[in-house]
Scaffold this active site. Structure first.
Site, PDB file in Angstrom:
ATOM      1  N   LYS A   1      57.663   4.094  -4.285  1.00  0.00           N
ATOM      2  CA  LYS A   1      57.852   3.053  -5.290  1.00  0.00           C
ATOM      3  C   LYS A   1      59.071   2.223  -4.918  1.00  0.00           C
ATOM      4  O   LYS A   1      60.082   2.766  -4.438  1.00  0.00           O
ATOM      5  CB  LYS A   1      58.061   3.695  -6.669  1.00  0.00           C
ATOM      6  CG  LYS A   1      56.840   4.428  -7.181  1.00  0.00           C
ATOM      7  CD  LYS A   1      55.735   3.460  -7.578  1.00  0.00           C
ATOM      8  CE  LYS A   1      54.598   4.187  -8.276  1.00  0.00           C
ATOM      9  NZ  LYS A   1      53.544   3.260  -8.731  1.00  0.00           N
TER      10      LYS A   1
ATOM     11  N   LYS B   1      53.187   6.880  -0.131  1.00  0.00           N
ATOM     12  CA  LYS B   1      53.487   5.651  -0.885  1.00  0.00           C
ATOM     13  C   LYS B   1      54.820   5.861  -1.578  1.00  0.00           C
ATOM     14  O   LYS B   1      55.055   6.916  -2.173  1.00  0.00           O
ATOM     15  CB  LYS B   1      52.370   5.406  -1.885  1.00  0.00           C
ATOM     16  CG  LYS B   1      52.710   4.524  -3.079  1.00  0.00           C
ATOM     17  CD  LYS B   1      51.430   4.169  -3.829  1.00  0.00           C
ATOM     18  CE  LYS B   1      51.651   4.093  -5.320  1.00  0.00           C
ATOM     19  NZ  LYS B   1      50.382   3.819  -6.049  1.00  0.00           N
TER      20      LYS B   1
ATOM     21  N   ASP C   1      46.662  -3.629  -7.839  1.00  0.00           N
ATOM     22  CA  ASP C   1      46.432  -2.513  -8.767  1.00  0.00           C
ATOM     23  C   ASP C   1      46.270  -3.122 -10.163  1.00  0.00           C
ATOM     24  O   ASP C   1      45.146  -3.438 -10.600  1.00  0.00           O
ATOM     25  CB  ASP C   1      47.625  -1.537  -8.660  1.00  0.00           C
ATOM     26  CG  ASP C   1      47.625  -0.416  -9.693  1.00  0.00           C
ATOM     27  OD1 ASP C   1      46.767  -0.407 -10.591  1.00  0.00           O
ATOM     28  OD2 ASP C   1      48.508   0.483  -9.636  1.00  0.00           O
TER      29      ASP C   1
ATOM     30  N   LYS D   1      41.465   2.299 -10.163  1.00  0.00           N
ATOM     31  CA  LYS D   1      41.770   3.360 -11.122  1.00  0.00           C
ATOM     32  C   LYS D   1      40.674   3.364 -12.169  1.00  0.00           C
ATOM     33  O   LYS D   1      40.384   2.321 -12.780  1.00  0.00           O
ATOM     34  CB  LYS D   1      43.132   3.128 -11.788  1.00  0.00           C
ATOM     35  CG  LYS D   1      44.302   3.358 -10.867  1.00  0.00           C
ATOM     36  CD  LYS D   1      45.625   3.136 -11.552  1.00  0.00           C
ATOM     37  CE  LYS D   1      46.772   3.347 -10.569  1.00  0.00           C
ATOM     38  NZ  LYS D   1      48.044   2.842 -11.105  1.00  0.00           N
TER      39      LYS D   1
ATOM     40  N   SER E   1      52.092   9.591  -3.961  1.00  0.00           N
ATOM     41  CA  SER E   1      52.921   8.524  -4.498  1.00  0.00           C
ATOM     42  C   SER E   1      54.256   9.141  -4.888  1.00  0.00           C
ATOM     43  O   SER E   1      54.299  10.075  -5.688  1.00  0.00           O
ATOM     44  CB  SER E   1      52.228   7.915  -5.724  1.00  0.00           C
ATOM     45  OG  SER E   1      53.063   6.959  -6.332  1.00  0.00           O
TER      46      SER E   1
ATOM     47  N   GLU F   1      51.744  -2.825  -2.563  1.00  0.00           N
ATOM     48  CA  GLU F   1      50.907  -2.773  -3.764  1.00  0.00           C
ATOM     49  C   GLU F   1      51.559  -3.530  -4.917  1.00  0.00           C
ATOM     50  O   GLU F   1      52.739  -3.327  -5.220  1.00  0.00           O
ATOM     51  CB  GLU F   1      50.693  -1.295  -4.134  1.00  0.00           C
ATOM     52  CG  GLU F   1      49.778  -1.061  -5.326  1.00  0.00           C
ATOM     53  CD  GLU F   1      49.564   0.433  -5.598  1.00  0.00           C
ATOM     54  OE1 GLU F   1      49.902   1.265  -4.726  1.00  0.00           O
ATOM     55  OE2 GLU F   1      49.070   0.763  -6.680  1.00  0.00           O
TER      56      GLU F   1
ATOM     57  N   ASP G   1      54.861   0.413  -3.409  1.00  0.00           N
ATOM     58  CA  ASP G   1      54.260  -0.061  -4.660  1.00  0.00           C
ATOM     59  C   ASP G   1      55.364  -0.578  -5.572  1.00  0.00           C
ATOM     60  O   ASP G   1      56.277   0.169  -5.944  1.00  0.00           O
ATOM     61  CB  ASP G   1      53.508   1.096  -5.337  1.00  0.00           C
ATOM     62  CG  ASP G   1      52.760   0.668  -6.608  1.00  0.00           C
ATOM     63  OD1 ASP G   1      52.801  -0.530  -6.960  1.00  0.00           O
ATOM     64  OD2 ASP G   1      52.127   1.543  -7.235  1.00  0.00           O
TER      65      ASP G   1
ATOM     66  N   GLY H   1      46.202   6.743  -9.017  1.00  0.00           N
ATOM     67  CA  GLY H   1      46.424   7.846  -9.948  1.00  0.00           C
ATOM     68  C   GLY H   1      47.318   7.419 -11.094  1.00  0.00           C
ATOM     69  O   GLY H   1      48.039   6.419 -10.999  1.00  0.00           O
TER      70      GLY H   1
HETATM   71  O1  OSB Z   1      51.114   2.073  -9.996  1.00  0.00           O
HETATM   72  O2  OSB Z   1      49.989   3.575  -9.042  1.00  0.00           O
HETATM   73  C1  OSB Z   1      50.756   3.236  -9.934  1.00  0.00           C
HETATM   74  C2  OSB Z   1      51.842   6.322 -11.910  1.00  0.00           C
HETATM   75  C3  OSB Z   1      51.945   5.798 -13.182  1.00  0.00           C
HETATM   76  C4  OSB Z   1      51.698   4.465 -13.365  1.00  0.00           C
HETATM   77  C5  OSB Z   1      51.346   3.640 -12.290  1.00  0.00           C
HETATM   78  C6  OSB Z   1      51.226   4.174 -11.015  1.00  0.00           C
HETATM   79  C7  OSB Z   1      51.510   5.528 -10.834  1.00  0.00           C
HETATM   80  C8  OSB Z   1      51.501   6.167  -9.530  1.00  0.00           C
HETATM   81  C9  OSB Z   1      51.287   7.667  -9.517  1.00  0.00           C
HETATM   82  O3  OSB Z   1      51.736   5.601  -8.484  1.00  0.00           O
HETATM   83  C10 OSB Z   1      50.071   8.089  -8.844  1.00  0.00           C
HETATM   84  C11 OSB Z   1      49.862   9.563  -9.077  1.00  0.00           C
HETATM   85  O4  OSB Z   1      50.438  10.347  -8.333  1.00  0.00           O
HETATM   86  O5  OSB Z   1      49.129   9.934 -10.027  1.00  0.00           O
HETATM   87 MG    MG Z   2      50.267   0.961  -8.449  1.00  0.00          MG
END
Ligand code: OSB
Ligand code: MG
Length: 360
Positions: free
Chosen positions: A155, A153, A230, A254, A127, A205, A180, A282
């Protein structure tokens, strides 16, 4: 613990993690868990300080009063607490680790059940947060693709979406790519989100509100790209409802967000029954939460690469030893030692500990 690189989502930027760890002890055996909430109540309603108080004042006293037969009973004992699923899930996960260690089996086997043969490696993606510039993003993606990660992925948020993804696609025409939004859009943005269909994303996402599945169902009728939920999915019941109204084609599970392994397994099973694939999300975890995510990712319906990646992407030094490493094929080997399967780096853990409380 300072992150190696800041992580930016549509709700803000994180430079440094403040992590709540849980140690549960029975008959001289320890189990460890991680409460995966953020430093602020922006991803969901929980944050470091709320998790600490809920764990200390509501969860720990209740567990200490009870005689537990197995870790599967923990979720029921904290069911009277509204919300705070990450606090509850972090403690619950510690008890699963404890049970696995007492039984002398890997956590993956403990959660899969005595008849399970958990997979020996899990497929990994990364991510990548919102960056200061597109070249910086392209450089980061290049590094992760070269490292072997199986999907990227990125953001997105309004102002960092269609044009940026177009540049990523031009630079990397063949990678498995997804976006995402962490709830940054509303249905009024449907036409803009529709523009993403041309990029062949694996999924988008959580584009819409954190607590809104009806709008996601409406949006899904307008998009070719599958929606992955999510934030919206906090229980197996909510997963079933979302699937029933076709609000998503994929679910991110999660551990913390759903309150621990028992509910994560239920979400996994519900999705599997309906032919909906899942993957493990994560929360910028330390090695303990990361190791729990690896165990969770061994369940059979985790068929897509998750956001479980190498320790070194987050930390100069992790609190577990060895650090989590990813193979050139973009996989993590599932540890075979009892419990979550890594050693704690106690010296380092002590050096980054700012507060410790014991409930007995
Ligand atoms: O939406 O998946 C998410 C991190 C913090 C809060 C929300 C998210 C995330 C990530 C990071 O996408 C995933 C990771 O590398 O741990
Ligand atoms: Mg997410």
């Amino acid at each position: 613990m300072p992150l190696v690189h800041f992580f930016e989502t549509s709700f803000g930027r994180t430079y440094e993690r403040k992590i709540v760890l849980v140690e549960v002890i029975a008959d001289g055996v320890s189990g460890w868990g991680e409460i995966t909430c953020g430093e602020n109540p922006f991803y969901n309603e929980e944050w470091t300080a709320s998790a600490w108080l809920i764990a200390r004042d509501y969860i720990a006293p209740r567990l200490l009063k009870s005689r537990l037969e197995d870790a599967g009973q923990v979720a029921g004992l904290t069911g009277h607490i509204r919300g705070h699923l990450m606090a509850r899930g972090g403690v619950e996960a510690a008890v699963w680790d404890l049970e696995a260690r007492r039984n002398g089996v890997p956590l993956a086997k403990q959660i899969g059940g005595p008849d399970s043969t958990p997979r020996t490696e899990i497929p990994c993606g990364v991510s990548i947060g919102i960056q200061d510039s597109v070249p910086q993003l392209l450089q980061k993606i290049g590094i992760e693709v070269a490292a072997g990660y199986q999907r990227i992925k990125m953001k997105i948020k309004p102002g960092w979406d269609v044009e940026v993804i177009r540049e990523v696609r031009n630079a990397f025409p063949n990678i498995r790519l997804m976006a995402d939004a962490n709830s940054a859009y509303t249905l009024a943005d449907a036409n803009r989100l529709k523009c993403l269909d041309e990029f062949g994303l694996m999924m988008i996402e959580q584009p819409l509100a954190h607590d809104e599945i009806i709008d996601h169902a409406e949006l899904q009728t307008r998009l070719k790209t599958p929606i992955c939920l999510d934030e919206c999915i906090r229980s197996a019941h909510q997963a079933e409802q979302a699937i029933r109204i076709r609000a998503c084609g994929i679910i991110n599970i999660k551990l913390g967000r759903v309150g621990g392994f028992r509910e994560a397994k239920r979400v996994h099973d519900a999705a599997q029954q309906h032919g909906i694939p899942v993957w493990c999300g994560g929360m910028l975890e330390s090695g303990i939460g990361r190791a729990h995510n690896i165990a969770l990712s061994t369940l059979p319906n985790f068929t897509l690469p998750g956001d479980v990646s190498a320790s070194q992407r987050y930390w100069k030094r992790d609190i577990i030893s060895p650090a989590v490493e990813v193979s050139a094929r973009g996989t993590i080997a599932v540890p075979t030692a009892p419990g979550f399967g890594y050693d704690l780096d106690h010296d380092f853990l002590r050096s980054v500990t700012v507060l410790e409380e014991t409930v007995a």
